[in-house]
Motif scaffolding. Structure first.
Motif, PDB file in Angstrom:
ATOM      1  N   VAL A 237     -28.048  82.754  22.961  1.00 45.92           N
ATOM      2  CA  VAL A 237     -26.875  83.590  23.227  1.00 45.92           C
ATOM      3  C   VAL A 237     -25.969  82.993  24.300  1.00 45.92           C
ATOM      4  O   VAL A 237     -24.978  83.614  24.664  1.00 45.92           O
ATOM      5  CB  VAL A 237     -27.280  85.038  23.598  1.00 45.92           C
ATOM      6  CG1 VAL A 237     -27.938  85.721  22.413  1.00 45.92           C
ATOM      7  CG2 VAL A 237     -28.197  85.055  24.801  1.00 45.92           C
ATOM      8  N   GLY A 238     -26.291  81.808  24.822  1.00 43.56           N
ATOM      9  CA  GLY A 238     -25.370  81.111  25.697  1.00 43.56           C
ATOM     10  C   GLY A 238     -25.804  80.762  27.097  1.00 43.56           C
ATOM     11  O   GLY A 238     -25.582  79.639  27.545  1.00 43.56           O
ATOM     12  N   PRO A 239     -26.374  81.695  27.882  1.00 41.00           N
ATOM     13  CA  PRO A 239     -26.676  81.364  29.277  1.00 41.00           C
ATOM     14  C   PRO A 239     -27.649  80.191  29.419  1.00 41.00           C
ATOM     15  O   PRO A 239     -28.512  79.974  28.571  1.00 41.00           O
ATOM     16  CB  PRO A 239     -27.314  82.644  29.825  1.00 41.00           C
ATOM     17  CG  PRO A 239     -26.809  83.724  28.945  1.00 41.00           C
ATOM     18  CD  PRO A 239     -26.665  83.090  27.584  1.00 41.00           C
ATOM     19  N   ARG A 240     -27.481  79.475  30.523  1.00 43.56           N
ATOM     20  CA  ARG A 240     -28.352  78.340  30.859  1.00 43.56           C
ATOM     21  C   ARG A 240     -29.171  78.701  32.091  1.00 43.56           C
ATOM     22  O   ARG A 240     -28.725  79.475  32.934  1.00 43.56           O
ATOM     23  CB  ARG A 240     -27.526  77.102  31.164  1.00 43.56           C
ATOM     24  CG  ARG A 240     -26.717  76.605  30.001  1.00 43.56           C
ATOM     25  CD  ARG A 240     -25.788  75.477  30.452  1.00 43.56           C
ATOM     26  NE  ARG A 240     -24.907  75.072  29.387  1.00 43.56           N
ATOM     27  CZ  ARG A 240     -25.129  74.037  28.583  1.00 43.56           C
ATOM     28  NH1 ARG A 240     -26.201  73.299  28.757  1.00 43.56           N
ATOM     29  NH2 ARG A 240     -24.292  73.735  27.620  1.00 43.56           N
ATOM     30  N   MET A 241     -30.351  78.092  32.173  1.00 37.65           N
ATOM     31  CA  MET A 241     -31.213  78.331  33.322  1.00 37.65           C
ATOM     32  C   MET A 241     -32.034  77.079  33.593  1.00 37.65           C
ATOM     33  O   MET A 241     -32.496  76.424  32.661  1.00 37.65           O
ATOM     34  CB  MET A 241     -32.158  79.507  33.047  1.00 37.65           C
ATOM     35  CG  MET A 241     -33.109  79.832  34.183  1.00 37.65           C
ATOM     36  SD  MET A 241     -34.254  81.200  33.809  1.00 37.65           S
ATOM     37  CE  MET A 241     -33.128  82.582  33.725  1.00 37.65           C
TER      38      MET A 241
END
Length: 157
Positions: free
Chosen positions: A58-62
Motif C-alpha cells: 500500500v506504499g509506506p516504507r520502513m
C-alpha cells in the motif's frame, strides 16, 4: 500501546515454519501479500541487529531492525525509520510445536505493537490502525500458512 495479533496452525514442524517466515527475494514475493519490495541492508542473512528495508504493497516504507532472532522459535523487530504516523512500531512472530487433530505442526502467533503521532491524533488513528493492521496481519499470516504447504516455497528452503 495498541496491539494487533493473529494466529494460525500449520502442518509443518517449527523449524520449517520459521524458515518459511524468513524467506527472501522471489520466494518471499510468492507468498507475502504485504510487501511490494523487501531486502536486507548490508547483510546476506537475517540475524539480530540486521536491518531490513520494506516497502508495503500500500506504499509506506520502513527500515526495521531484528531485535531478536531465535530459530526456530521466535523473531522480533522494531522500526528504525518509517511512516510519519508511527511514533513507534514493533513486531514479534512466535512458533510453537502444536498438535491439531492428532497431527503434529506449529502454532504461529504474530503480534504487532505501535503508537501513533501526533499524540492528539491517536483517538482517531488508533481505531483505524487496529482495523487496517488487523486486516493486513490476518491476510499475511493466512498467506504464510498457505506457503507452509506450497511445494515451491518448501523446496527453496
Amino acid at each position: 500501546m495498541p496491539q494487533v495479533t493473529a494466529e494460525v496452525w500449520v502442518p509443518v514442524e517449527p523449524d520449517v515454519a520459521f524458515a518459511v517466515s524468513q524467506t527472501t527475494g522471489e520466494v518471499r514475493m510468492r507468498w507475502d501479500p504485504f510487501i511490494r519490495e523487501q531486502h536486507l541492508i548490508d547483510a546476506d542473512v537475517p540475524a539480530k541487529g540486521v536491518r531490513t528495508h520494506t516497502r508495503a504493497r500500500v506504499g509506506p516504507r520502513m527500515v526495521s531492525e531484528y531485535v531478536s532472532y531465535r530459530p526456530p522459535t521466535s523473531v522480533g523487530m522494531t522500526m528504525v525509520t518509517g511512516p510519519w504516523f508511527f511514533a513507534s512500531f514493533g513486531g514479534g512472530w512466535r512458533f510453537v510445536p502444536a498438535e491439531k487433530d492428532g497431527r503434529a505442526g506449529t502454532r504461529a502467533v504474530w503480534k504487532y505493537t505501535y503508537s501513533v503521532r501526533p499524540s492528539w491524533l491517536k483517538f482517531i488513528a488508533e481505531p483505524i490502525g487496529q482495523w487496517l493492521l488487523g486486516r493486513e496481519i490476518r491476510a499475511r499470516i493466512a498467506a504464510w500458512a498457505r506457503a507452509c504447504e506450497d511445494p515451491v516455497v518448501l523446496d527453496s528452503l
